[in-house]
Design an enzyme around this catalytic site. Structure first.
Site, PDB file in Angstrom:
ATOM      1  N   ALA A 188       2.946 -18.342   8.768  1.00  0.00           N
ATOM      2  CA  ALA A 188       1.690 -18.166   8.038  1.00  0.00           C
ATOM      3  C   ALA A 188       0.595 -17.628   8.953  1.00  0.00           C
ATOM      4  O   ALA A 188       0.381 -18.120  10.055  1.00  0.00           O
ATOM      5  CB  ALA A 188       1.248 -19.501   7.441  1.00  0.00           C
ATOM      6  N   ARG A 209       0.798  -1.229   0.000  1.00  0.00           N
ATOM      7  CA  ARG A 209       0.000   0.000   0.000  1.00  0.00           C
ATOM      8  C   ARG A 209       0.829   1.277   0.000  1.00  0.00           C
ATOM      9  O   ARG A 209       0.264   2.371  -0.019  1.00  0.00           O
ATOM     10  CB  ARG A 209      -0.930  -0.003   1.219  1.00  0.00           C
ATOM     11  CG  ARG A 209      -2.031  -1.024   1.140  1.00  0.00           C
ATOM     12  CD  ARG A 209      -2.722  -1.205   2.484  1.00  0.00           C
ATOM     13  NE  ARG A 209      -3.111   0.056   3.102  1.00  0.00           N
ATOM     14  CZ  ARG A 209      -3.509   0.167   4.361  1.00  0.00           C
ATOM     15  NH1 ARG A 209      -3.567  -0.910   5.133  1.00  0.00           N
ATOM     16  NH2 ARG A 209      -3.835   1.334   4.863  1.00  0.00           N
ATOM     17  N   TYR A 220      -0.137  -9.644   7.659  1.00  0.00           N
ATOM     18  CA  TYR A 220      -0.339  -8.199   7.609  1.00  0.00           C
ATOM     19  C   TYR A 220       0.784  -7.555   8.404  1.00  0.00           C
ATOM     20  O   TYR A 220       0.981  -7.873   9.585  1.00  0.00           O
ATOM     21  CB  TYR A 220      -1.688  -7.763   8.195  1.00  0.00           C
ATOM     22  CG  TYR A 220      -1.775  -6.258   8.293  1.00  0.00           C
ATOM     23  CD1 TYR A 220      -1.878  -5.483   7.134  1.00  0.00           C
ATOM     24  CD2 TYR A 220      -1.682  -5.600   9.515  1.00  0.00           C
ATOM     25  CE1 TYR A 220      -1.907  -4.102   7.199  1.00  0.00           C
ATOM     26  CE2 TYR A 220      -1.704  -4.219   9.588  1.00  0.00           C
ATOM     27  CZ  TYR A 220      -1.823  -3.475   8.427  1.00  0.00           C
ATOM     28  OH  TYR A 220      -1.841  -2.094   8.487  1.00  0.00           O
ATOM     29  N   ASN A 244      -1.762  -2.913  14.489  1.00  0.00           N
ATOM     30  CA  ASN A 244      -1.108  -1.612  14.579  1.00  0.00           C
ATOM     31  C   ASN A 244      -1.962  -0.492  15.182  1.00  0.00           C
ATOM     32  O   ASN A 244      -1.520   0.655  15.242  1.00  0.00           O
ATOM     33  CB  ASN A 244      -0.586  -1.171  13.206  1.00  0.00           C
ATOM     34  CG  ASN A 244      -1.688  -0.962  12.195  1.00  0.00           C
ATOM     35  OD1 ASN A 244      -2.765  -1.540  12.296  1.00  0.00           O
ATOM     36  ND2 ASN A 244      -1.417  -0.136  11.202  1.00  0.00           N
ATOM     37  N   LYS A 248       2.246  -2.002   4.726  1.00  0.00           N
ATOM     38  CA  LYS A 248       1.906  -0.579   4.771  1.00  0.00           C
ATOM     39  C   LYS A 248       2.820   0.121   5.762  1.00  0.00           C
ATOM     40  O   LYS A 248       2.882  -0.255   6.921  1.00  0.00           O
ATOM     41  CB  LYS A 248       0.438  -0.418   5.173  1.00  0.00           C
ATOM     42  CG  LYS A 248      -0.011   1.014   5.454  1.00  0.00           C
ATOM     43  CD  LYS A 248      -0.180   1.217   6.933  1.00  0.00           C
ATOM     44  CE  LYS A 248      -0.607   2.650   7.222  1.00  0.00           C
ATOM     45  NZ  LYS A 248      -0.636   2.912   8.694  1.00  0.00           N
ATOM     46  N   HIS A 301       3.158 -15.803   3.811  1.00  0.00           N
ATOM     47  CA  HIS A 301       1.833 -16.414   3.711  1.00  0.00           C
ATOM     48  C   HIS A 301       0.798 -15.655   4.552  1.00  0.00           C
ATOM     49  O   HIS A 301       0.797 -15.751   5.769  1.00  0.00           O
ATOM     50  CB  HIS A 301       1.859 -17.861   4.210  1.00  0.00           C
ATOM     51  CG  HIS A 301       2.917 -18.721   3.603  1.00  0.00           C
ATOM     52  ND1 HIS A 301       2.886 -19.146   2.302  1.00  0.00           N
ATOM     53  CD2 HIS A 301       4.060 -19.224   4.133  1.00  0.00           C
ATOM     54  CE1 HIS A 301       3.955 -19.888   2.056  1.00  0.00           C
ATOM     55  NE2 HIS A 301       4.686 -19.932   3.151  1.00  0.00           N
TER      56      HIS A 301
END
Length: 224
Positions: A137, A90, A123, A143, A108, A120
């Site tokens: 994974a 992102r 985030y 966050n 991000k 895998h």
């Protein structure tokens, strides 16, 4: 809080952002400026090694980027990195040499050091991942706190110190060679010292000392 200092977490030579990070004491202090750093560094990169792919996006020519991956600048993808199927980057992201960003992994506002694997369904947001760290994974960096208050870094297991970061968004700071087990959640403000391991299905918060094994919140032990 020495455990959480950049000099004790990372091998700065193992990131294109090493000189940028060196100006800070704590890694989260670098999060606000990642995008500006990329915009400044990108145009200086060797055009024989890197090519520009759209606004504020520089990709090493020998990196592998699957057609289904989404890339948004500011972004640098370093040499021999691999961005796999349906990865979602992102922006405000640096992906180090030889690193793997895997299927359906989202990045991000991050610095990913060299030889890092987030392969895998991960985030990783508002975070810095050290050299050869690995997220199993399904493991993620959370966050934002559920009550939306500002993040405080807490050294729960050692000095009991606390540092107010002034940040609403703060994922996790992983030192070199950290291993995070599958389907773990790293809560906002987590800092994990180098050469530490986190058991699968863990819920981690606070500062984890270097060379530790995180079994659960009541059982954080030193490696033998």
């Amino acid at each position: 809080m020495q455990t959480a200092e950049i000099k004790n977490l990372y091998t700065l030579e193992e990131s294109i952002a090493g000189e940028y990070l060196a100006q800070f004491t704590y890694p989260w202090e670098a999060l606000n400026g990642i995008g500006d750093f990329i915009r400044k560094l990108g145009p200086t990169l060797d055009p024989d090694i890197y090519e520009q792919r759209g606004e504020d996006i520089w990709v090493a020519k020998n990196a592998t980027v699957f057609e289904s991956a989404y890339l948004h600048g500011p972004l640098i993808i370093d040499e021999e990195a691999e961005i796999r199927h349906c990865a979602f980057i992102r922006g405000n992201a640096i992906v180090g040499k030889g690193s793997v960003v895997g299927n359906s992994t989202e990045l991000k506002n991050v610095i990913i050091f060299n030889s890092v694997q987030v392969p895998h369904y991960n985030y990783v947001g508002d975070s810095i991942l050290g050299y050869k760290s690995h997220m199993g994974a399904g493991s993620i960096t959370s966050n934002v706190k559920s009550d939306k208050t500002l993040v405080v870094v807490k050294d729960i297991y050692d000095t009991k110190e606390e540092i107010a970061t002034g940040r609403k968004k703060f994922g996790a700071m992983l030192g070199d060679y950290v291993e995070v087990g599958c389907n773990s959640v790293l809560n906002p403000g987590t800092v994990i010292g180098p050469h530490s391991n986190v058991y699968p299905l863990s819920r981690v918060r606070g500062v984890i000392p270097a060379g530790s094994i995180f079994k659960d919140a009541q059982h954080v032990v030193k490696k033998h």
